[in-house]
Write a protein that holds these residues in place. Sequence first.
Motif, PDB file in Angstrom:
ATOM      1  N   GLN A  17       0.827  -1.207   0.000  1.00  0.00           N
ATOM      2  CA  GLN A  17       0.000   0.000   0.000  1.00  0.00           C
ATOM      3  C   GLN A  17       0.861   1.256   0.000  1.00  0.00           C
ATOM      4  O   GLN A  17       0.527   2.257  -0.649  1.00  0.00           O
ATOM      5  CB  GLN A  17      -0.932  -0.010   1.208  1.00  0.00           C
ATOM      6  CG  GLN A  17      -2.056  -1.030   1.079  1.00  0.00           C
ATOM      7  CD  GLN A  17      -3.080  -0.921   2.203  1.00  0.00           C
ATOM      8  OE1 GLN A  17      -3.643   0.137   2.439  1.00  0.00           O
ATOM      9  NE2 GLN A  17      -3.306  -2.026   2.898  1.00  0.00           N
ATOM     10  N   SER A  22      -3.909  -0.575  -3.803  1.00  0.00           N
ATOM     11  CA  SER A  22      -5.142  -0.402  -3.045  1.00  0.00           C
ATOM     12  C   SER A  22      -5.220  -1.469  -1.961  1.00  0.00           C
ATOM     13  O   SER A  22      -4.518  -2.490  -2.024  1.00  0.00           O
ATOM     14  CB  SER A  22      -6.353  -0.539  -3.977  1.00  0.00           C
ATOM     15  OG  SER A  22      -6.469  -1.885  -4.433  1.00  0.00           O
ATOM     16  N   GLN A  25      -5.989  -4.878  -3.608  1.00  0.00           N
ATOM     17  CA  GLN A  25      -4.833  -5.415  -4.322  1.00  0.00           C
ATOM     18  C   GLN A  25      -3.786  -5.921  -3.331  1.00  0.00           C
ATOM     19  O   GLN A  25      -3.203  -6.994  -3.510  1.00  0.00           O
ATOM     20  CB  GLN A  25      -4.218  -4.331  -5.211  1.00  0.00           C
ATOM     21  CG  GLN A  25      -5.049  -3.944  -6.426  1.00  0.00           C
ATOM     22  CD  GLN A  25      -4.726  -4.783  -7.654  1.00  0.00           C
ATOM     23  OE1 GLN A  25      -3.743  -5.514  -7.701  1.00  0.00           O
ATOM     24  NE2 GLN A  25      -5.567  -4.686  -8.659  1.00  0.00           N
ATOM     25  N   ASP A  64      -4.270   0.696  -8.162  1.00  0.00           N
ATOM     26  CA  ASP A  64      -5.688   0.795  -7.825  1.00  0.00           C
ATOM     27  C   ASP A  64      -6.586   0.141  -8.879  1.00  0.00           C
ATOM     28  O   ASP A  64      -7.786   0.417  -8.950  1.00  0.00           O
ATOM     29  CB  ASP A  64      -6.094   2.256  -7.621  1.00  0.00           C
ATOM     30  CG  ASP A  64      -5.858   3.119  -8.870  1.00  0.00           C
ATOM     31  OD1 ASP A  64      -5.298   2.601  -9.855  1.00  0.00           O
ATOM     32  OD2 ASP A  64      -6.234   4.306  -8.844  1.00  0.00           O
TER      33      ASP A  64
END
Length: 332
Positions: A17, A22, A25, A64
Motif C-alpha cells: 500500500q 489499493s 490489491q 488501484d
Amino acid sequence: MPHPYEELKSLVEAALQKAGASPVQASTTALALLAAEASGLPSHGLSRVPMYVGHLKAGRVVGDAVPVIKNQRASAVLIDACNGFAFPACRLAIDEAIARAAQTGIAIAAVTNSHHFGMASYHLDAVASAGMVGIACGNSPAAMPAAGGKRPIFGTNPIAAIFPREGKNPVSIDLSLSEVARGKLMVAAKKGESIPLGWALDSDGNPTTDPKQGLEGSMLPMGGVKGAMLALIVELLVTTLTGAHFGAEADTFFEDEGNQPRLGQAFIVIDPTALGGTAVYGERIEALLAAMLVDEGVRLPGQRRFDLMAKAGADGGIDVTAATLDAIRALS
C-alpha cells in the motif's frame, strides 16, 4: 522461530500500500504470497515483495486497478486485470468458473492484461473445496527458446491441476516447463558455482555450465522438444484467446523498470457430477491412488504442500529468513 501469520500479512500489505496498491490489491496479493511461503515455495512467496513494490513504483503495475469482466458466455468468461496485480483478477476468474461450471458442467475463465500470478496451484484450492477438478496455466516473460531455436520466446509457463478427494487433501500438481527453475541459476551465480549441462544456453545458443551466461541466454525446456511444445500450448491458450502479451513482449520481472507485462492466465473447472457422477469419480480416483501407493516411496503430488501448510497453522506462524523479513519491514 515462526513469525505470526497476521503480523506478516500486515507487513506485506503495508509495504504494497505504501508503494501505491489499493487495500484489495494488497490484501489478495499478501494472501497468495503467504500461501506460497507456508507451502515451502519461498521463491514465489515473501521474497517477491521487493519486486512487486519496485513494479508498483515504476508503474509496471496499476495499484488501484479493479478487474472487470470483459466478455462472457454461459461457460466462458474473460477477465481484464487492467494491469493490476494478478491475484484479484484470478480470484474473480476462479469464482466465475466455479459458479458457471456448477450450472453447465464445465467452464473456462481467462485473464488478460495481468501480472505474475505466483504459485499456480494456489488458485485451484478453491476449486477442490467446491468438489470440482481444476486446471490452471499462465505465461511469463520469455526465458525459453522454441524447439530448435536459441532465442528466449516462451516463459517457463507453469501448468497446475487439482483433483478433489472426499475427506482428504486433493491431488495437486504444479510444474513449470523449464528443466529447472530460473531461481536455481540465480542462486548458483551468487555462490559462484557451475550448473549441469542441460539446464541453460548462453546468449549464442550454446549449452553452458556458467549460470551467469545462462541467465543472459535462455533456460532449456524440460524434456526437450516435448517441454517446448507444452510451453507453446500454454502460450497459445493464454494469449490468442485473450489478447494478452506473448512472453517475448513482456519485460523481465527481475528489473524494476520495464513495460506493463500484460500477461495471460487460464483456468478450466469441471464438475464431476456432469459426467460420470460423484460416486464414479470418487471410486476411480481412490482406486488409482491406492495402486500408486503400493510402491514404497510414491508420494502423492501436493501432499508435502498441504502438510507444510498444516504445520504452519499448528505452529501459529511461518518461518521466514531474517533477510526477507528485514527487507519487507524496510519497505513497510
